[in-house]
Design a protein around this motif. Structure first.
Motif, PDB file in Angstrom:
ATOM      1  N   THR A  51     -18.999  -9.571   2.749  1.00 63.20           N
ATOM      2  CA  THR A  51     -17.902  -8.490   3.022  1.00 63.20           C
ATOM      3  C   THR A  51     -16.516  -9.317   4.013  1.00 63.20           C
ATOM      4  O   THR A  51     -16.291 -10.536   4.012  1.00 63.20           O
ATOM      5  N   LEU A  52     -15.071  -8.822   3.843  1.00 57.81           N
ATOM      6  CA  LEU A  52     -14.153  -9.281   3.745  1.00 57.81           C
ATOM      7  C   LEU A  52     -13.208  -8.529   4.845  1.00 57.81           C
ATOM      8  O   LEU A  52     -13.524  -6.778   4.327  1.00 57.81           O
ATOM      9  N   HIS A  53     -12.513  -9.334   5.676  1.00 57.03           N
ATOM     10  CA  HIS A  53     -11.757  -8.245   7.073  1.00 57.03           C
ATOM     11  C   HIS A  53     -10.265  -9.201   6.470  1.00 57.03           C
ATOM     12  O   HIS A  53      -9.923  -9.888   6.255  1.00 57.03           O
ATOM     13  N   MET A  54      -9.663  -7.736   6.066  1.00 52.79           N
ATOM     14  CA  MET A  54      -7.434  -8.120   5.709  1.00 52.79           C
ATOM     15  C   MET A  54      -7.080  -7.190   6.569  1.00 52.79           C
ATOM     16  O   MET A  54      -7.572  -6.327   6.780  1.00 52.79           O
ATOM     17  N   THR A  55      -5.970  -7.666   6.604  1.00 57.85           N
ATOM     18  CA  THR A  55      -4.648  -6.648   7.418  1.00 57.85           C
ATOM     19  C   THR A  55      -3.889  -5.854   6.258  1.00 57.85           C
ATOM     20  O   THR A  55      -3.044  -7.358   5.634  1.00 57.85           O
ATOM     21  N   LEU A  56      -3.259  -5.003   5.930  1.00 58.78           N
ATOM     22  CA  LEU A  56      -2.895  -4.441   5.047  1.00 58.78           C
ATOM     23  C   LEU A  56      -1.618  -4.722   6.175  1.00 58.78           C
ATOM     24  O   LEU A  56      -1.282  -3.849   7.035  1.00 58.78           O
ATOM     25  N   ARG A  57      -0.544  -4.829   5.672  1.00 57.15           N
ATOM     26  CA  ARG A  57       0.889  -4.326   6.828  1.00 57.15           C
ATOM     27  C   ARG A  57       2.441  -3.452   5.147  1.00 57.15           C
ATOM     28  O   ARG A  57       2.272  -3.993   3.742  1.00 57.15           O
ATOM     29  N   GLY A  58       3.068  -2.588   5.968  1.00 55.48           N
ATOM     30  CA  GLY A  58       3.576  -2.658   5.189  1.00 55.48           C
ATOM     31  C   GLY A  58       3.674  -1.429   4.445  1.00 55.48           C
ATOM     32  O   GLY A  58       2.722  -0.232   4.446  1.00 55.48           O
ATOM     33  N   ARG A  59       4.394  -1.344   3.172  1.00 58.08           N
ATOM     34  CA  ARG A  59       3.560  -0.888   1.967  1.00 58.08           C
ATOM     35  C   ARG A  59       2.476  -0.795   1.327  1.00 58.08           C
ATOM     36  O   ARG A  59       2.226   0.430   1.295  1.00 58.08           O
ATOM     37  N   ILE A  60       2.002  -1.930   1.439  1.00 60.81           N
ATOM     38  CA  ILE A  60       0.421  -1.487   0.903  1.00 60.81           C
ATOM     39  C   ILE A  60      -0.395  -0.903   1.692  1.00 60.81           C
ATOM     40  O   ILE A  60      -1.036  -0.044   1.170  1.00 60.81           O
ATOM     41  N   ALA A  61       0.034  -1.440   3.323  1.00 59.68           N
ATOM     42  CA  ALA A  61      -0.642  -0.031   4.369  1.00 59.68           C
ATOM     43  C   ALA A  61      -0.117   1.609   4.098  1.00 59.68           C
ATOM     44  O   ALA A  61      -1.597   2.769   3.929  1.00 59.68           O
ATOM     45  N   GLU A  62       1.382   1.708   3.802  1.00 68.13           N
ATOM     46  CA  GLU A  62       1.248   3.277   3.345  1.00 68.13           C
ATOM     47  C   GLU A  62       0.497   3.851   2.481  1.00 68.13           C
ATOM     48  O   GLU A  62       0.186   4.490   1.907  1.00 68.13           O
ATOM     49  N   ILE A  92       0.344  -1.200   9.624  1.00 64.85           N
ATOM     50  CA  ILE A  92      -0.682  -1.545   9.813  1.00 64.85           C
ATOM     51  C   ILE A  92      -1.891  -1.342   9.444  1.00 64.85           C
ATOM     52  O   ILE A  92      -2.537  -0.043  10.919  1.00 64.85           O
ATOM     53  N   LEU A  93      -2.781  -1.694   9.057  1.00 63.36           N
ATOM     54  CA  LEU A  93      -4.090  -1.478   7.821  1.00 63.36           C
ATOM     55  C   LEU A  93      -5.263  -2.536   8.528  1.00 63.36           C
ATOM     56  O   LEU A  93      -4.356  -3.095   7.753  1.00 63.36           O
ATOM     57  N   TYR A  94      -5.511  -2.508   9.378  1.00 59.95           N
ATOM     58  CA  TYR A  94      -7.055  -3.416   9.377  1.00 59.95           C
ATOM     59  C   TYR A  94      -8.523  -2.365   8.166  1.00 59.95           C
ATOM     60  O   TYR A  94      -8.649  -1.280   8.983  1.00 59.95           O
ATOM     61  N   VAL A  95      -8.121  -3.647   7.387  1.00 59.66           N
ATOM     62  CA  VAL A  95      -9.406  -2.624   6.744  1.00 59.66           C
ATOM     63  C   VAL A  95     -10.792  -4.108   6.266  1.00 59.66           C
ATOM     64  O   VAL A  95     -10.644  -5.089   6.495  1.00 59.66           O
ATOM     65  N   TYR A 105      -6.855  -6.627  -6.071  1.00 61.05           N
ATOM     66  CA  TYR A 105      -6.960  -7.827  -6.966  1.00 61.05           C
ATOM     67  C   TYR A 105      -5.045  -7.307  -6.701  1.00 61.05           C
ATOM     68  O   TYR A 105      -4.641  -6.345  -6.429  1.00 61.05           O
ATOM     69  N   GLY A 106      -3.765  -8.376  -6.363  1.00 60.59           N
ATOM     70  CA  GLY A 106      -3.240  -8.696  -7.264  1.00 60.59           C
ATOM     71  C   GLY A 106      -2.225  -9.381  -5.477  1.00 60.59           C
ATOM     72  O   GLY A 106      -0.839  -9.319  -5.307  1.00 60.59           O
ATOM     73  N   LEU A 107      -3.487  -9.468  -4.487  1.00 57.62           N
ATOM     74  CA  LEU A 107      -2.708  -9.379  -3.327  1.00 57.62           C
ATOM     75  C   LEU A 107      -2.777 -10.890  -3.426  1.00 57.62           C
ATOM     76  O   LEU A 107      -3.711 -11.815  -3.423  1.00 57.62           O
ATOM     77  N   VAL A 108      -1.777 -11.706  -2.667  1.00 59.79           N
ATOM     78  CA  VAL A 108      -1.679 -13.335  -2.623  1.00 59.79           C
ATOM     79  C   VAL A 108      -3.538 -14.009  -2.664  1.00 59.79           C
ATOM     80  O   VAL A 108      -3.893 -14.814  -2.711  1.00 59.79           O
ATOM     81  N   LYS A 109      -3.858 -12.773  -0.922  1.00 59.73           N
ATOM     82  CA  LYS A 109      -5.401 -13.112  -0.518  1.00 59.73           C
ATOM     83  C   LYS A 109      -6.154 -13.682  -1.124  1.00 59.73           C
ATOM     84  O   LYS A 109      -7.037 -14.131  -1.620  1.00 59.73           O
ATOM     85  N   SER A 110      -5.856 -12.910  -2.199  1.00 63.92           N
ATOM     86  CA  SER A 110      -7.408 -12.230  -3.717  1.00 63.92           C
ATOM     87  C   SER A 110      -7.159 -13.693  -4.158  1.00 63.92           C
ATOM     88  O   SER A 110      -7.796 -13.527  -4.518  1.00 63.92           O
ATOM     89  N   ALA A 111      -5.490 -13.987  -4.641  1.00 59.49           N
ATOM     90  CA  ALA A 111      -5.685 -14.865  -5.622  1.00 59.49           C
ATOM     91  C   ALA A 111      -6.481 -16.205  -4.666  1.00 59.49           C
ATOM     92  O   ALA A 111      -6.621 -17.030  -5.726  1.00 59.49           O
ATOM     93  N   LEU A 112      -6.028 -16.768  -3.386  1.00 54.96           N
ATOM     94  CA  LEU A 112      -7.061 -17.569  -2.685  1.00 54.96           C
ATOM     95  C   LEU A 112      -8.272 -17.059  -2.664  1.00 54.96           C
ATOM     96  O   LEU A 112      -8.629 -18.557  -2.499  1.00 54.96           O
ATOM     97  N   LEU A 113      -8.389 -16.091  -2.404  1.00 51.91           N
ATOM     98  CA  LEU A 113     -10.086 -16.411  -2.355  1.00 51.91           C
ATOM     99  C   LEU A 113     -10.967 -16.417  -3.995  1.00 51.91           C
ATOM    100  O   LEU A 113     -11.725 -17.220  -4.188  1.00 51.91           O
ATOM    101  N   PHE A 114      -9.836 -16.133  -5.212  1.00 56.92           N
ATOM    102  CA  PHE A 114     -10.840 -16.532  -5.940  1.00 56.92           C
ATOM    103  C   PHE A 114     -10.678 -17.442  -6.622  1.00 56.92           C
ATOM    104  O   PHE A 114     -12.152 -18.342  -7.128  1.00 56.92           O
ATOM    105  N   TYR A 115      -9.750 -18.399  -5.978  1.00 60.69           N
ATOM    106  CA  TYR A 115      -9.470 -20.021  -6.096  1.00 60.69           C
ATOM    107  C   TYR A 115     -10.716 -20.459  -5.528  1.00 60.69           C
ATOM    108  O   TYR A 115     -11.406 -21.031  -6.425  1.00 60.69           O
TER     109      TYR A 115
END
Length: 136
Positions: free
Chosen positions: A1-12, A35-38, A45-55
């Protein structure tokens, strides 16, 4: 499980995609951005944090298989297999690997598929990788 904070356009966009699910969980920060907490089962896929987690996952998985990460380029790993070096290079989730023995490559690809699921694989003497034409 991963907790993320989505801000701005992605939250919308998330609220627009499923308002009945997300609308009650949107808040607004001091700058007026939504802001959307999920809680996610996998990274988006496509978020900077996703790339870091995959790395981090790939780095750890390669190390667990005996690969050594290059100290000068953290997106390159090497391992000696059957007396020859296998090199794995990656950029986000695109991997390139080389080894003198095609069987070693095929074994590595099978391990990758067991670990990450079905992959698009190209093996041969001429490859395209990140916009480069490679010929061996």
């Amino acid at each position: 499980t991963l907790h993320m904070t989505l801000r701005g356009r992605i939250a919308e966009l998330m609220v627009a995609a499923a308002p009945e699910v997300y609308r009650d969980y949107v808040t607004v920060d001091r700058q007026g951005r939504k802001i959307l907490y999920v809680e996610l089962k996998k990274a988006l896929y496509g978020l900077v944090k996703s790339a870091l987690l995959f790395y981090r996952k790939l780095w750890g998985d390669l190390a667990s298989q005996g690969f050594e990460i290059n100290p000068y380029d953290p997106c390159v790993a090497n391992k000696t297999i059957n007396g020859h070096q296998m090199t794995v290079c990656w950029y986000v989730d695109d991997l390139y690997m080389s080894h003198m023995d095609r069987g070693a490559i095929e074994d590595f690809v099978r391990w990758l598929e067991r670990t990450y699921g079905k992959l698009q694989v190209k093996i041969g003497d001429e490859l395209e990788y990140l916009g480069m034409d490679l010929k061996f």
